[in-house]
Design an enzyme around this catalytic site. Structure first.
Site, PDB file in Angstrom:
ATOM      1  N   ASP A 398      -1.350  -2.943  10.288  1.00 32.84           N
ATOM      2  CA  ASP A 398      -0.984  -4.177  10.390  1.00 32.84           C
ATOM      3  C   ASP A 398       0.134  -4.293  11.660  1.00 32.84           C
ATOM      4  O   ASP A 398       0.263  -3.303  12.305  1.00 32.84           O
ATOM      5  CB  ASP A 398       0.025  -4.864   9.136  1.00 32.84           C
ATOM      6  CG  ASP A 398       1.476  -3.989   8.807  1.00 32.84           C
ATOM      7  OD1 ASP A 398       1.320  -2.868   9.502  1.00 32.84           O
ATOM      8  OD2 ASP A 398       2.042  -4.274   7.982  1.00 32.84           O
ATOM      9  N   SER A 399       0.733  -5.429  11.936  1.00 25.43           N
ATOM     10  CA  SER A 399       1.753  -5.388  13.089  1.00 25.43           C
ATOM     11  C   SER A 399       3.003  -5.044  13.166  1.00 25.43           C
ATOM     12  O   SER A 399       3.564  -4.592  14.062  1.00 25.43           O
ATOM     13  CB  SER A 399       1.788  -6.863  13.534  1.00 25.43           C
ATOM     14  OG  SER A 399       2.397  -7.588  12.641  1.00 25.43           O
ATOM     15  N   GLY A 401       5.234  -6.715  11.652  1.00 23.94           N
ATOM     16  CA  GLY A 401       6.177  -7.788  11.333  1.00 23.94           C
ATOM     17  C   GLY A 401       6.363  -8.208   9.963  1.00 23.94           C
ATOM     18  O   GLY A 401       7.490  -8.412   9.642  1.00 23.94           O
ATOM     19  N   PHE A 402       5.374  -7.806   9.188  1.00 22.66           N
ATOM     20  CA  PHE A 402       5.799  -8.187   7.842  1.00 22.66           C
ATOM     21  C   PHE A 402       6.693  -7.191   7.050  1.00 22.66           C
ATOM     22  O   PHE A 402       7.578  -7.884   6.395  1.00 22.66           O
ATOM     23  CB  PHE A 402       4.261  -7.781   6.841  1.00 22.66           C
ATOM     24  CG  PHE A 402       4.483  -8.200   5.311  1.00 22.66           C
ATOM     25  CD1 PHE A 402       4.449  -9.355   4.929  1.00 22.66           C
ATOM     26  CD2 PHE A 402       4.931  -7.035   4.508  1.00 22.66           C
ATOM     27  CE1 PHE A 402       4.322  -9.514   3.479  1.00 22.66           C
ATOM     28  CE2 PHE A 402       5.008  -7.120   3.148  1.00 22.66           C
ATOM     29  CZ  PHE A 402       4.654  -8.358   2.754  1.00 22.66           C
ATOM     30  N   ASP A 477       2.914 -11.501  13.846  1.00 20.56           N
ATOM     31  CA  ASP A 477       3.521 -12.903  13.445  1.00 20.56           C
ATOM     32  C   ASP A 477       4.654 -13.041  12.645  1.00 20.56           C
ATOM     33  O   ASP A 477       5.092 -11.944  12.317  1.00 20.56           O
ATOM     34  CB  ASP A 477       2.103 -13.419  12.280  1.00 20.56           C
ATOM     35  CG  ASP A 477       2.085 -12.376  11.249  1.00 20.56           C
ATOM     36  OD1 ASP A 477       2.566 -11.467  11.319  1.00 20.56           O
ATOM     37  OD2 ASP A 477       1.227 -12.740  10.249  1.00 20.56           O
ATOM     38  N   GLY A 548       1.224 -15.058   5.001  1.00 24.69           N
ATOM     39  CA  GLY A 548       2.511 -16.117   5.054  1.00 24.69           C
ATOM     40  C   GLY A 548       2.583 -16.300   3.246  1.00 24.69           C
ATOM     41  O   GLY A 548       1.746 -15.652   2.476  1.00 24.69           O
ATOM     42  N   ASP A 600      -6.064  -6.292   0.061  1.00 25.07           N
ATOM     43  CA  ASP A 600      -5.346  -5.114   0.044  1.00 25.07           C
ATOM     44  C   ASP A 600      -4.083  -5.229  -0.958  1.00 25.07           C
ATOM     45  O   ASP A 600      -3.342  -6.111  -0.846  1.00 25.07           O
ATOM     46  CB  ASP A 600      -4.637  -4.723   1.526  1.00 25.07           C
ATOM     47  CG  ASP A 600      -3.737  -5.738   1.967  1.00 25.07           C
ATOM     48  OD1 ASP A 600      -2.341  -5.268   1.667  1.00 25.07           O
ATOM     49  OD2 ASP A 600      -3.743  -6.790   2.430  1.00 25.07           O
ATOM     50  N   CYS A 638     -15.253   5.434 -18.313  1.00 29.89           N
ATOM     51  CA  CYS A 638     -14.847   5.717 -17.212  1.00 29.89           C
ATOM     52  C   CYS A 638     -15.201   6.934 -16.441  1.00 29.89           C
ATOM     53  O   CYS A 638     -15.129   7.880 -17.188  1.00 29.89           O
ATOM     54  CB  CYS A 638     -13.304   5.537 -17.063  1.00 29.89           C
ATOM     55  SG  CYS A 638     -12.675   5.771 -15.098  1.00 29.89           S
ATOM     56  N   CYS A 640     -14.344   8.409 -13.612  1.00 29.49           N
ATOM     57  CA  CYS A 640     -13.182   8.933 -12.568  1.00 29.49           C
ATOM     58  C   CYS A 640     -13.032  10.206 -13.052  1.00 29.49           C
ATOM     59  O   CYS A 640     -13.226  10.751 -14.179  1.00 29.49           O
ATOM     60  CB  CYS A 640     -12.009   7.948 -12.631  1.00 29.49           C
ATOM     61  SG  CYS A 640     -10.783   8.480 -13.976  1.00 29.49           S
ATOM     62  N   CYS A 643     -10.343  10.593 -16.287  1.00 29.36           N
ATOM     63  CA  CYS A 643     -11.156  10.250 -17.536  1.00 29.36           C
ATOM     64  C   CYS A 643     -12.250  11.159 -17.692  1.00 29.36           C
ATOM     65  O   CYS A 643     -12.529  11.555 -18.945  1.00 29.36           O
ATOM     66  CB  CYS A 643     -11.699   8.991 -17.501  1.00 29.36           C
ATOM     67  SG  CYS A 643     -10.523   7.456 -17.291  1.00 29.36           S
ATOM     68  N   HIS A 669      -7.481   7.050 -11.312  1.00 30.78           N
ATOM     69  CA  HIS A 669      -8.118   6.417 -12.136  1.00 30.78           C
ATOM     70  C   HIS A 669      -8.011   4.805 -11.666  1.00 30.78           C
ATOM     71  O   HIS A 669      -9.061   4.179 -11.619  1.00 30.78           O
ATOM     72  CB  HIS A 669      -7.493   6.530 -13.605  1.00 30.78           C
ATOM     73  CG  HIS A 669      -7.931   5.435 -14.474  1.00 30.78           C
ATOM     74  ND1 HIS A 669      -9.436   5.157 -15.151  1.00 30.78           N
ATOM     75  CD2 HIS A 669      -7.358   4.073 -14.548  1.00 30.78           C
ATOM     76  CE1 HIS A 669      -9.441   4.201 -15.549  1.00 30.78           C
ATOM     77  NE2 HIS A 669      -8.583   3.400 -15.719  1.00 30.78           N
TER      78      HIS A 669
HETATM   79 ZN   LIG Z   1     -10.595   6.489 -15.345  1.00 30.80          ZN
END
Ligand SMILES: [Zn+2]
Length: 690
Positions: A398-399, A401-402, A477, A548, A600, A638, A640, A643, A669
């Site tokens: 990002d810039s 600015g946020f 911005d 914004g 994001d 799951c 992952c 898990c 996870h």
């Molecule tokens: Zn998992």
């Protein structure tokens, strides 16, 4: 009020001390004993006063009980008559005036002295006086001229030298104390209790006065230091505005904290000189806040990039949802896609390859944090962000600015919560000082790490992002607070447009295989949002983001995007659309139906650090006691790493033991869950189910 109170305390203390001294000190006349004929009786208390009459003195020192004393006194009575008025004659009763005895450093009584100014000469002592059987005529001769033949006593052996007077002051204290006591008790009729209380009060008052003076002095020094600091900062601020725009961390124009004190005056002088030289330029920078941004005609037409393109695979027949691919120099991003946030070029508690293994494609890094540390120049020296963090997949920055404006206004969530609590912006009062000034040129802020003052401009933000080298970059911005008047919001929108136009020009001058997204602003105002879409889509941006304030709750968010996304798609020529900062599992399925492509958020890794697993059935708190013996996979089905490897009971144990490993396991996870959710949504879109 505080200062006035201290002043009164000082005056009261001084008055008390003065009163104590005055009351406790007998008058001059009372201190002197009565003259004994022509011979003055000298005592500890009147010795110095009497000898200050400007005349020479003949002094005899003896004891009242002695036979020789009476002979001396008789001789001195005659002497006083003969020497009057040229020489004063005095006598000291050594048996009583012990202090004076020590000043003369006399071993034996019965002595005669001639004192003239600061010089003391001895005529005789002890048996010498007795042996000579003092004759008045001899004393007269000695008083007139004979004293000149005797060597003067020096140092502490002379009672009228500085040393002798010092000895006298010390030895006089008991007598003075006693006489003061008698004066107060007998003459002024003070009771012993009153005198004792007064005795205690004096040191207390003096001590308090001393403390108050020290306090006032410290406060004054602090105030002066603060004034000096403020003046220095003001000067640095002028330097920051006046100095030429730097390239990188370079946006930092103030002195670094490591600069030596010797360089400060020189720096200040340079700052003043540069500020004077740049003054006309600054005046030109002051423009009407409502000034429109440059028209699209000032920019080249957008052309397809060979290094970046959005491939639309399918649009749902049921909604605006779409499936696509964003091709970047570092790989493909399947859309709709989740974007993990690695603020400092690192996901919290998760190594890059671990995230990759869970299907993470695009990662978001914050320019603000990387500017402050390690600095864009360091990252550039490493070969860019990809090389620095050894990541071979796409990155977006990002810039900056946020983060800067979040320090000033807080996030919408924080702002709404603070108003609900009735605390206003109290939480941000301290942080507000970190943003020094928002001007047309850019925003000046202080580093949260070391307080260094920095100027972030559209140009310096893009140049920094060029050095970081992410695949997708964001123009600078302004992020206005959620509760803002329409006119302020409109002025902010115009400034954001002007800043983004400057950012885009900087970017187009040196593209470097990077894509830039324009950020649609306008708050909850549809009119401003539409104006923002119309302007930004007329510029050659490679994609768009929606940023914004988007409302205080999910309903506001959905309403806004439902209204503006059709227009954005219509005018953006099939370019990708990113939603800034929103990617919670409850919002994404609905946002996808509006045709949003990427999202994001640090939400999945943050809740993971705090012991929460994301599941299709809702959040799962592993710390809950019900999982103490849950020797089963944490989330059934799951795939992952967490898990597949660990049981829910083990995760519960880690939570109770506060083991750092838990943060990693749960974040892994949660990333897997988010990417799985996006894959599931993509399939549903392809099947026209949503
Ligand atoms: Zn998992």
């Amino acid at each position: 009020m505080l200062r006035r109170g201290r002043l009164l305390l000082h005056l009261a203390s001084a008055l008390a001390v003065w009163a104590s001294c005055t009351l406790a000190t007998p008058s001059h006349g009372q201190r002197l004993r009565q003259l004994d004929g022509g011979v003055v009786s000298l005592t500890d208390l009147n010795f110095d006063d009497q000898l200050a009459n400007g005349k020479p003195w003949m002094v005899t020192l003896n004891a009242h009980y002695c036979q020789l004393t009476r002979e001396l006194e008789h001789a001195f009575d005659k002497l006083a008559g003969k020497l009057h008025p040229d020489v004063s004659v005095g006598k000291i009763d050594g048996a009583v005036e012990r202090g004076l005895l020590s000043r003369f450093q006399l071993r034996n009584l019965h002595a005669v002295y001639h004192i003239n100014g600061t010089e003391t000469r001895q005529y005789c002592e002890g048996h010498a006086c007795e042996g000579s059987r003092l004759q008045t005529n001899q004393l007269v001769k000695f008083a007139q001229e004979g004293w000149r033949t005797q060597p003067p006593r020096t140092g502490c052996t002379s009672p009228v030298s500085r040393c002798g007077k010092a000895v006298g002051s010390i030895t006089r204290l008991p007598a003075k104390f006693k006489s003061t006591y008698l004066h107060l008790h007998n003459d002024l009729q003070y009771s012993d209790l009153t005198l004792f209380a007064g005795l205690l009060a004096v040191p207390v008052v003096v001590g308090l006065s001393f403390i108050c003076m020290l306090d006032a002095r410290c406060e004054m020094q602090i105030s002066q230091a603060a004034l000096r600091s403020a003046a220095r900062l003001q000067l640095q601020g002028r330097l920051a505005r006046a100095a030429p725009r730097p390239a990188i961390r370079g946006c930092c124009t103030s002195a670094s904290s490591t600069e030596t004190a010797d360089a400060a005056p020189e720096r200040d002088a340079r700052a003043q000189q540069q500020a004077q030289q740049q003054a006309p330029a600054r005046k030109r920078r002051k423009i009407d806040p409502m000034t429109p941004p440059p028209p699209a005609s000032e920019f080249p037409a957008w052309e397809p990039r060979d290094f970046f393109r959005f491939e639309l695979l399918h649009t749902s027949k049921k909604s605006g949802a779409r499936v696509g691919r964003i091709h970047t120099p570092h790989g493909i991003i399947d859309t709709p896609g989740f974007v993990a946030v690695g603020t400092n070029a690192a996901l919290k508690a998760v190594d890059g390859p671990w995230a990759d293994a869970e299907g993470q494609q695009l990662m978001f890094c914050n320019t603000y944090h990387l500017l402050l540390h390690p600095g864009a120049d360091v990252v550039a020296a490493a070969g860019g962000l990809h090389a620095f963090m050894n990541r071979q997949r796409p990155l977006i920055t990002d810039s900056g600015g946020f983060q800067v404006f979040s320090l000033a206004y807080g996030t919408v969530h924080e702002e709404v919560n603070s108003l609900k609590r009735g605390t206003g912006k109290s939480k941000h009062k301290l942080e507000h000082n970190l943003v020094a000034k928002i001007a047309e040129e850019g925003v000046t802020f202080r580093s949260y790490r070391d307080g260094t003052k920095m100027l972030l401009t559209p140009e310096s933000s893009v140049q920094a992002q060029k050095q970081l080298g992410a695949d997708i970059i964001i123009p600078l911005d302004e992020l206005p607070p959620y509760h803002t008047e329409q006119s302020v919001l409109e002025a902010s929108l115009q400034r954001s447009h002007r800043w983004m136009a400057r950012s885009l020009k900087t970017h187009l001058a040196d593209i470097r295989q990077q894509a830039m997204y324009g950020v649609v602003h306008g708050g909850l105002s549809l009119e401003l949002r539409q104006r923002s879409i119309d302007y930004l889509t007329s510029l050659p941006f490679d994609g768009f983001a929606v940023g914004g304030s988007m409302g205080k709750n999910r309903a506001d968010l959905f309403w806004l995007l439902e209204q503006i996304m059709p227009r954005l798609h219509e005018r953006s020529s099939g370019k990708p659309v990113h939603i800034l900062g929103i990617a919670d599992p409850a919002s994404i399925p609905q946002l996808v139906t509006y045709g949003c492509d990427t999202f994001d958020s640090c939400y999945p890794t943050r809740v993971g650090r705090h012991g929460t697993m994301l599941t299709k059935d809702g959040p799962l708190r592993v710390v809950s006691g019900q999982y103490k013996t849950a020797f089963r996979p944490p989330v059934e089905g799951c795939t992952c790493h967490t898990c597949r490897t660990h049981s829910l009971a083990y995760l519960h144990h880690l939570a109770k033991a506060r083991e750092p490993l838990l943060a990693s396991l749960l974040a892994i996870h949660n990333l897997h869950h988010m990417n799985g959710l996006m894959a599931q949504l993509r399939q549903q879109i392809l099947d026209d189910q949503i």
